[in-house]
Design an enzyme around this catalytic site. Structure first.
Site, PDB file in Angstrom:
ATOM      1  N   SER A  19      43.091 -39.554  28.463  1.00  0.00           N
ATOM      2  CA  SER A  19      42.931 -39.629  29.917  1.00  0.00           C
ATOM      3  C   SER A  19      42.118 -40.870  30.275  1.00  0.00           C
ATOM      4  CB  SER A  19      42.239 -38.364  30.432  1.00  0.00           C
ATOM      5  OG  SER A  19      40.974 -38.216  29.832  1.00  0.00           O
ATOM      6  N   GLY A  51      43.742 -45.308  33.550  1.00  0.00           N
ATOM      7  CA  GLY A  51      43.960 -46.074  34.770  1.00  0.00           C
ATOM      8  C   GLY A  51      45.328 -45.866  35.380  1.00  0.00           C
ATOM      9  N   GLU A  96      52.530 -40.004  40.891  1.00  0.00           N
ATOM     10  CA  GLU A  96      51.708 -39.970  39.678  1.00  0.00           C
ATOM     11  C   GLU A  96      51.536 -38.526  39.216  1.00  0.00           C
ATOM     12  OE1 GLU A  96      47.085 -40.750  38.234  1.00  0.00           O
ATOM     13  OE2 GLU A  96      47.724 -41.429  40.225  1.00  0.00           O
ATOM     14  N   LYS A 121      46.995 -51.424  17.407  1.00  0.00           N
ATOM     15  CA  LYS A 121      47.729 -50.343  16.747  1.00  0.00           C
ATOM     16  C   LYS A 121      48.735 -49.720  17.723  1.00  0.00           C
ATOM     17  CE  LYS A 121      45.900 -50.522  12.665  1.00  0.00           C
ATOM     18  NZ  LYS A 121      46.745 -50.891  11.503  1.00  0.00           N
ATOM     19  N   GLN A 151      53.708 -44.949  20.091  1.00  0.00           N
ATOM     20  CA  GLN A 151      54.945 -44.387  19.536  1.00  0.00           C
ATOM     21  C   GLN A 151      54.948 -42.866  19.646  1.00  0.00           C
ATOM     22  OE1 GLN A 151      55.926 -45.874  15.558  1.00  0.00           O
ATOM     23  NE2 GLN A 151      54.747 -47.724  15.974  1.00  0.00           N
ATOM     24  N   LYS A 189      58.071 -54.485  18.140  1.00  0.00           N
ATOM     25  CA  LYS A 189      57.794 -53.293  17.341  1.00  0.00           C
ATOM     26  C   LYS A 189      57.776 -52.043  18.223  1.00  0.00           C
ATOM     27  CE  LYS A 189      54.416 -51.421  14.046  1.00  0.00           C
ATOM     28  NZ  LYS A 189      53.113 -51.665  13.369  1.00  0.00           N
ATOM     29  N   CYS A 207      26.662 -38.017  55.971  1.00  0.00           N
ATOM     30  CA  CYS A 207      26.870 -36.571  55.933  1.00  0.00           C
ATOM     31  C   CYS A 207      25.539 -35.843  55.715  1.00  0.00           C
ATOM     32  CB  CYS A 207      27.910 -36.207  54.872  1.00  0.00           C
ATOM     33  SG  CYS A 207      28.603 -34.540  55.064  1.00  0.00           S
ATOM     34  N   LEU A 208      25.297 -35.301  54.531  1.00  0.00           N
ATOM     35  CA  LEU A 208      24.009 -34.660  54.261  1.00  0.00           C
ATOM     36  C   LEU A 208      22.872 -35.655  54.458  1.00  0.00           C
ATOM     37  CD1 LEU A 208      22.390 -32.192  53.254  1.00  0.00           C
ATOM     38  CD2 LEU A 208      22.723 -33.047  50.924  1.00  0.00           C
ATOM     39  N   GLY A 209      23.131 -36.929  54.172  1.00  0.00           N
ATOM     40  CA  GLY A 209      22.121 -37.964  54.378  1.00  0.00           C
ATOM     41  C   GLY A 209      21.680 -38.053  55.821  1.00  0.00           C
ATOM     42  N   HIS A 212      32.254 -39.671  56.960  1.00  0.00           N
ATOM     43  CA  HIS A 212      32.317 -40.422  55.700  1.00  0.00           C
ATOM     44  C   HIS A 212      33.100 -41.712  55.933  1.00  0.00           C
ATOM     45  CE1 HIS A 212      30.766 -37.395  52.782  1.00  0.00           C
ATOM     46  NE2 HIS A 212      31.162 -36.544  53.715  1.00  0.00           N
ATOM     47  N   GLU A 263      33.190 -44.325  54.324  1.00  0.00           N
ATOM     48  CA  GLU A 263      33.656 -44.956  53.083  1.00  0.00           C
ATOM     49  C   GLU A 263      35.133 -44.717  52.818  1.00  0.00           C
ATOM     50  OE1 GLU A 263      31.742 -40.994  51.612  1.00  0.00           O
ATOM     51  OE2 GLU A 263      31.540 -42.412  53.270  1.00  0.00           O
TER      52      GLU A 263
END
Length: 546
Positions: free
Chosen positions: A16, A19, A143, A190, A195, A226, A383-385, A519, A521
């Site tokens: 995992s 990306g 995805e 490798k 494969q 290969k 938010c909580l901030g 939020h 962001e």
């Protein structure tokens, strides 16, 4: 879904965290740059209905869409890379699929049939994929979460195998991301893990059309030959996902390898040449940054920085817009108190308290907010901030010593922050909640309009009378304390349209002290940034230069 829409399925193997999300978003960026209308979707194999009640330390950030879905953080990548916004239909889980199937079984919709993974679960997955793609979409990139070989992923892989048969090869494409480890002692890349991963995928009935090999550096044609020989993938359909300094360089690297041209060829699409000038400008801006500012982020999930993924990216983006590199200093709020608070921030140019839930580490956050307020350090609360900034102000300026949030201290006699029991959504729907409501999916979620106060710093920053930002909370400022707080110098510079919910606060006498219930962001992107974060980083730069 339009009968001409093409679907690219992106899977991952070996390990995992290779990306997949960034690769999928980069492919979407390349196709969008060719003039196509592209959307994205993430299918998560875990049994939770959504990530809303999952610990950020396990799952990372919960990304909130404009229409109020609590989703996987990869959808944040999607929105930062492409222009289309994600929706409720852009992310679903095993739990949501089973919930839907079982609800229909209880209603008798299956007419007494025995409910099985095949066909009922796989049919529901296929239905959600096809119905989740809008009619005007040219290409959808889907995805599949998890790693090939995980037992949880099998129904999803079986569903997309069936979709390949039902939609045809001319409308579907399988892109598989694998690991190509570099063994330093031997000086070799490798290919064996790749494969085996492709072989595992073939065992499910899926032959990869395109391979993307994650590695430290680009490999040569001998390795490609290969890999092609042992995976049944054409050599010109094998691409490198090499390590880069910034993820926003990934679309450019893929374009240099001809990845988007190959996708267009395989799907028989008629497009213009890719115009990646905006992304080249982003990368050039990142590379040309001079100077550095340090932002102290005070939270309780700091041991996993993915818990604040969109916030981190918003700060970095704002740094690029200001021509500086942003260094985030993560501060564990449980370690901060009134006695040692200065030691955590003596090298900080600004302080930020992000969102969160629960009482752990709260007093450390309050101590940090007090330090920022009293020492004229640029402060941003989210938010909580924001809620804790109100608590701190009530305690230390108004003198209400037991001021608190009823979420964190239900017995407080001065709940300056309380549960929102009723609010109106953007579409006019009235939502009601009580303390006994379920935790999952019951918050005030999604984009809400905020009216900005005339003459406020917030209005000056946004250059607008009102803005829409995304929310994820169930507690708000108690309106019974608003007048007293404003009389003491705390300005509520943003409010909901009905004037019932306080959305933004600021202290006019402070150099830069703003906190928001939303939020912001979630809407910051590397191409366009976000005005609030840009102003915040500008204030940090000014402090750094003194």
């Amino acid at each position: 879904m339009n009968p001409n829409t093409k679907i690219i399925f992106v899977t991952g193997g070996v390990v995992s965290s290779l990306g997949k999300g960034v690769t999928a978003a980069s492919l979407a960026t390349l196709l969008e740059s060719r003039g196509l209308n592209v959307t994205m979707m993430k299918l998560d194999p875990y049994i939770n209905v959504d990530p809303g009640t999952m610990s950020p330390l396990q799952h990372g950030e919960v990304f909130v869409t404009e229409d109020g879905a609590e989703t996987d953080l990869d959808l944040g990548h999607y929105e930062r890379f492409i222009r289309n916004k994600m929706t409720q239909a852009s992310n679903f889980t095993t739990g949501k699929v089973y919930q839907s199937v079982l609800r229909r079984e209880r209603k008798g919709d299956y007419l007494g049939a025995t409910i099985q993974v095949i066909p009922h679960i796989t049919d529901e997955i296929k239905r959600r994929v096809c119905e989740g793609i809008a009619e005007d979409v040219d290409v959808a990139i889907v995805e599949i979460g998890g790693t090939v070989g995980d037992i949880e992923s099998q129904p999803f892989l079986e569903a997309i195998r069936q979709l390949r048969i039902e939609l045809g090869r001319n409308r579907t494409l399988f892109v598989h991301l694998t690991l190509l480890p570099y063994i330093r002692v031997a000086g070799e890349l490798k290919t064996k893990p790749t494969q085996h991963s492709v072989k595992e995928l073939r065992g499910i009935g899926i032959q990869a059309d395109v391979l993307v090999c994650r590695c430290e550096k680009r490999f040569d044609d001998s390795e490609k030959r290969k890999i092609a020989l042992f995976t049944n993938v054409d050599q010109d359909c094998i691409f490198t996902a090499e390590d880069v300094d910034t993820i926003y360089e990934v679309p450019l690297r893929y374009n240099q390898q001809g990845f988007d041209a190959k996708l267009v060829e395989l799907l028989n699409l008629n497009t213009k040449e890719a115009d990646l000038s905006e992304w080249q400008n982003v990368v050039n801006t990142i590379r040309s940054t001079k100077g550095e500012v340090t932002i102290a982020m005070v939270g309780k999930y700091v041991s996993l920085t993915e818990a604040y993924k969109s916030l981190n990216e918003a700060l970095y983006n704002a740094g690029y817009k200001n021509g500086v590199k942003v260094k985030i200093k993560f501060v564990d709020s449980e370690e901060v108190n009134d006695t040692n608070v200065e030691s955590f921030f003596n090298d900080a140019d600004a302080i930020l308290v992000p969102g969160g839930f629960g009482s752990r580490g709260v007093e450390g956050k309050i101590a940090s907010i007090k330090y920022a307020r009293e020492n004229q350090i640029p402060f941003l609360g989210i938010c909580l901030g924001m809620q804790l900034a109100v608590v701190e102000y009530a305690r230390n300026v108004l003198g209400i010593q037991d001021a608190h949030s009823s979420e964190l201290n239900p017995s407080t006699t001065n709940p300056v922050i309380g549960l929102i029991t009723e609010w109106q959504a953007e579409d006019g729907t009235i939502h009601q909640r009580t303390h006994d409501s379920d935790l999952g999916g019951t918050m005030r979620l999604g984009g809400y309009r905020c009216v900005l106060k005339a003459g406020s710093r917030a209005r000056e920053i946004y250059q607008a009378d009102e803005v829409i930002e995304r929310h994820r909370h169930r507690y708000e400022v108690n309106n019974n304390y608003v007048d007293r707080l404003e009389d003491a110098g705390l300005i509520f510079s943003g409010r909901s349209e009905d004037n019932k919910l306080m959305e933004l606060i600021e202290i006019p006498e402070h150099k830069w002290f703003i906190a928001c219930q939303a939020h912001p962001e979630f809407t910051s992107t590397p191409r366009y940034g976000h005005k609030l974060f840009e102003s915040y980083i500008h204030a940090a730069v000014e402090k750094s230069n003194k």
